[in-house]
Write a protein that holds these residues in place. Structure first.
Motif, PDB file in Angstrom:
ATOM      1  N   SER A 240      91.318   9.993  56.427  1.00 36.21           N
ATOM      2  CA  SER A 240      91.056  11.092  55.585  1.00 36.21           C
ATOM      3  C   SER A 240      91.830  10.797  54.090  1.00 36.21           C
ATOM      4  N   ALA A 241      93.431  10.372  54.599  1.00 31.51           N
ATOM      5  CA  ALA A 241      94.179  10.110  53.285  1.00 31.51           C
ATOM      6  C   ALA A 241      93.550   8.871  52.443  1.00 31.51           C
TER       7      ALA A 241
ATOM      8  N   ARG B 223      84.388   8.315  58.243  1.00 29.83           N
ATOM      9  CA  ARG B 223      85.398   7.605  59.388  1.00 29.83           C
ATOM     10  C   ARG B 223      86.512   8.547  60.028  1.00 29.83           C
ATOM     11  N   ALA B 224      86.968   9.008  59.147  1.00 26.89           N
ATOM     12  CA  ALA B 224      87.898  10.296  59.398  1.00 26.89           C
ATOM     13  C   ALA B 224      87.147  11.350  60.501  1.00 26.89           C
ATOM     14  N   ALA B 225      85.975  11.949  60.124  1.00 29.99           N
ATOM     15  CA  ALA B 225      85.374  13.014  60.888  1.00 29.99           C
ATOM     16  C   ALA B 225      85.073  12.389  62.349  1.00 29.99           C
ATOM     17  N   ARG B 226      84.608  11.071  62.328  1.00 28.50           N
ATOM     18  CA  ARG B 226      84.310  10.351  63.721  1.00 28.50           C
ATOM     19  C   ARG B 226      85.647  10.348  64.659  1.00 28.50           C
ATOM     20  N   HIS B 227      86.775   9.959  63.980  1.00 27.45           N
ATOM     21  CA  HIS B 227      87.901  10.009  64.844  1.00 27.45           C
ATOM     22  C   HIS B 227      88.494  11.389  65.153  1.00 27.45           C
TER      23      HIS B 227
ATOM     24  N   LEU C 148      88.604  17.946  61.613  1.00 28.23           N
ATOM     25  CA  LEU C 148      87.331  17.575  61.418  1.00 28.23           C
ATOM     26  C   LEU C 148      86.502  18.385  60.597  1.00 28.23           C
ATOM     27  N   ALA C 149      86.675  20.021  60.702  1.00 27.62           N
ATOM     28  CA  ALA C 149      85.932  20.550  59.635  1.00 27.62           C
ATOM     29  C   ALA C 149      86.193  20.088  58.253  1.00 27.62           C
ATOM     30  N   GLY C 150      87.376  20.061  57.872  1.00 25.20           N
ATOM     31  CA  GLY C 150      87.757  19.261  56.410  1.00 25.20           C
ATOM     32  C   GLY C 150      87.012  18.019  55.931  1.00 25.20           C
ATOM     33  N   ASP C 151      87.035  17.195  56.877  1.00 23.02           N
ATOM     34  CA  ASP C 151      86.358  15.785  56.833  1.00 23.02           C
ATOM     35  C   ASP C 151      84.853  16.039  56.552  1.00 23.02           C
ATOM     36  N   LEU C 152      84.410  16.965  57.359  1.00 23.30           N
ATOM     37  CA  LEU C 152      82.814  17.134  57.272  1.00 23.30           C
ATOM     38  C   LEU C 152      82.514  17.753  56.022  1.00 23.30           C
ATOM     39  N   ALA C 153      83.400  18.843  55.524  1.00 27.60           N
ATOM     40  CA  ALA C 153      83.113  19.282  54.364  1.00 27.60           C
ATOM     41  C   ALA C 153      83.266  18.394  53.028  1.00 27.60           C
ATOM     42  N   ARG C 154      84.242  17.510  52.939  1.00 27.02           N
ATOM     43  CA  ARG C 154      84.300  16.541  51.847  1.00 27.02           C
ATOM     44  C   ARG C 154      83.226  15.351  52.116  1.00 27.02           C
ATOM     45  N   ASP C 155      82.748  15.242  53.098  1.00 22.54           N
ATOM     46  CA  ASP C 155      81.514  14.272  53.407  1.00 22.54           C
ATOM     47  C   ASP C 155      80.349  14.718  53.059  1.00 22.54           C
TER      48      ASP C 155
END
Length: 500
Positions: free
Chosen positions: A397-398, A404-408, A431-438
């Motif tokens: 994520s960083a 990839r971050a969301a999968r982990h 996970l929620a933040g990574d999905l939103a950014r994706d």
């Protein structure tokens, strides 16, 4: 929680390891065996907060006789065996108390246990578990024995009390409930009274305080607990300054004071009080350096690296993690080195160095795959497959690799033991933040909604901040199916309109 430390009644003699119980664990790690205990408890309708720390204390012989909830679970797991077969001492042998007759698990409300001469047990701690009772105070006239020999560190007896206290009275109430029975002073004035030399009971009480704070943080997060937990730390420093009757006790006091400083520092860290956390971590590091405690030093550097990453000092995070690895190489724990490699990876991710981050992540995974061992520190019971996935998710994520971050992060949330409620909420919020950014708003909203459900049990500034960020990211997509419902519930729960 009710203490699991069991005094032997034979001062000066170390506890005898429970080899029979260790053999029953077999090839499973303490954490894996603790999970099996919790599963067995659910099968018979019991609730126990068993973790790797508890298993370690049983195997070391510190817990000579479990309470009735654990007794029922163990006898369910190993049918046909008695407590003696499992390596435990008979209840009649613990401080000379007479064995019960009849049913080994008397119903709630049964008469209090009686001492060997027929007098009523003054503390009542041998009475069977009562799920909604508050912790039992020390018996009258026994200030040096805050724990009863039949008590255990058990979710069954205090879990509901703690949960209700947490939700109705805040973290301070929880800390008062859970820390109050200990023999440590819990107020600033007590720490300034004329000091006496500390004994083994003081060291044991201090060690138990550390365990209780960690347990509460695992379940509920740091919110409201940090200020209350600072009082035992002041008392611990006073005990350390007063000195101890024996060198072994002095060493235990120093190690536990350092660990308590790290726990209080982590509560400040998780609450966003970074300067306070930095100060506590530095105190722990100083204690480790002055006493030559390599394990405490590695732990202090580990926490310092994590704090530096969160505070926007990634290069310091790398240096601290590398220093921790240098110290930890002599400790024989591959799992510890794995966690420290992840701390280093987090620093490299903050610096934007993808290659160095990937190398550290690969090293962390290789070390983790070696499995647990007896040299793993007690405080690392949180570190398993879920935490490995969660920390790797933070690295990607960083680096801006959202998918990839969301999968982990999704793997981390799925793998997390339900006992660690705070971490489940944290991974799901990430996970929620990574999905939103994706660019996956529906999935992000669904994950965010799951976090809102967990916030009924968790108070963590970190989780709240992550969820607020997700809400801001989803605000422009309010018309997307599912997003509006999440935002409405989020705003209603926080009292903030516009997802601010």
């Amino acid at each position: 929680m009710v203490s699991s430390t069991v005094t032997s009644g034979r001062p000066g003699r170390p506890p005898q390891p429970n080899l029979a119980f260790r053999r029953l664990r077999g090839q499973r790690s303490p954490a894996e065996f603790a999970a099996a205990v919790r599963r067995a408890a659910r099968e018979i309708g019991e609730r126990v907060g068993c973790d790797a720390r508890y298993i370690g204390r049983v195997e070391s012989g510190e817990i000579r006789c479990p309470n009735y909830a654990y007794e029922r679970v163990f006898l369910h797991m190993f049918p046909g065996r008695t407590l003696t077969d499992l390596g435990f001492a008979p209840r009649s042998s613990v401080r000379g108390r007479r064995a019960r007759t009849g049913d080994a698990s008397p119903p709630p409300g049964a008469a209090a246990a009686r001492t060997g001469d027929g007098a009523q047990d003054p503390c009542g701690a041998c009475a069977p578990p009562r799920p909604y009772d508050s912790p039992r105070p020390p018996g009258p006239g026994r200030p040096d024995h805050p724990r009863h020999p039949c008590d255990t560190y058990d979710d069954h007896e205090e879990g509901d009390v703690l949960r209700r206290a947490f939700m109705t009275g805040g973290g301070t109430t929880v800390a008062a409930v859970s820390l109050g029975p200990l023999g440590l002073a819990l107020d600033a004035a007590a720490a300034q009274r004329p000091a006496r030399r500390a004994g083994a009971s003081d060291a044991g009480a201090l060690e138990e305080t550390v365990r209780r704070i960690r347990l509460l943080d695992d379940r509920h997060g740091a919110g409201g607990l940090q200020r209350r937990a600072a009082a035992p730390l002041r008392a611990a420093y006073a005990l350390l300054e007063a000195g101890a009757t024996r060198q072994a006790t002095a060493d235990r006091l120093a190690a536990s004071t350092g660990e308590l400083a790290l726990s209080v520092g982590w509560l400040a860290h998780d609450s966003g009080r970074f300067p306070d956390a930095r100060s506590h971590y530095a105190e722990a590091l100083a204690t480790a350096r002055t006493t030559g405690d390599a394990a405490l030093e590695a732990h202090a550097f580990c926490n310092t690296a994590f704090l530096a990453r969160d505070a926007g000092r990634p290069r310091e995070a790398v240096r601290a993690a590398q220093a921790a690895q240098h110290v930890a190489r002599s400790l024989g724990s591959a799992r510890l080195l794995s966690l420290l490699a992840l701390r280093e990876a987090g620093g490299w991710a903050g610096l934007g160095d993808r290659a160095a981050c990937a190398q550290a992540l690969a090293r962390a995974r290789a070390l983790h795959e070696r499995g647990p061992c007896d040299a793993d520190p007690e405080w690392m019971s949180f570190y398993g497959d879920a935490e490995l996935e969660g920390l790797e998710a933070q690295c990607w994520s960083a680096l801006g690799e959202w998918a990839r971050a969301a999968r982990h992060a999704e793997r981390a949330a799925g793998l997390q033991d339900p006992h660690f409620t705070r971490n489940t909420a944290l991974y799901t919020a990430e996970l929620a933040g990574d999905l939103a950014r994706d660019g996956r708003p529906d999935e992000a909203a669904a994950a965010g909604t799951r976090v809102l459900g967990l916030l009924e049990q968790v108070r963590s500034s970190r989780v709240h901040a992550l969820l607020a960020g997700t809400a801001r990211l989803l605000l422009p997509r309010r018309r997307t199916p599912g997003v509006a419902a999440f935002l409405d519930r989020y705003e209603a729960g926080t009292g903030v309109r516009g997802a601010g």
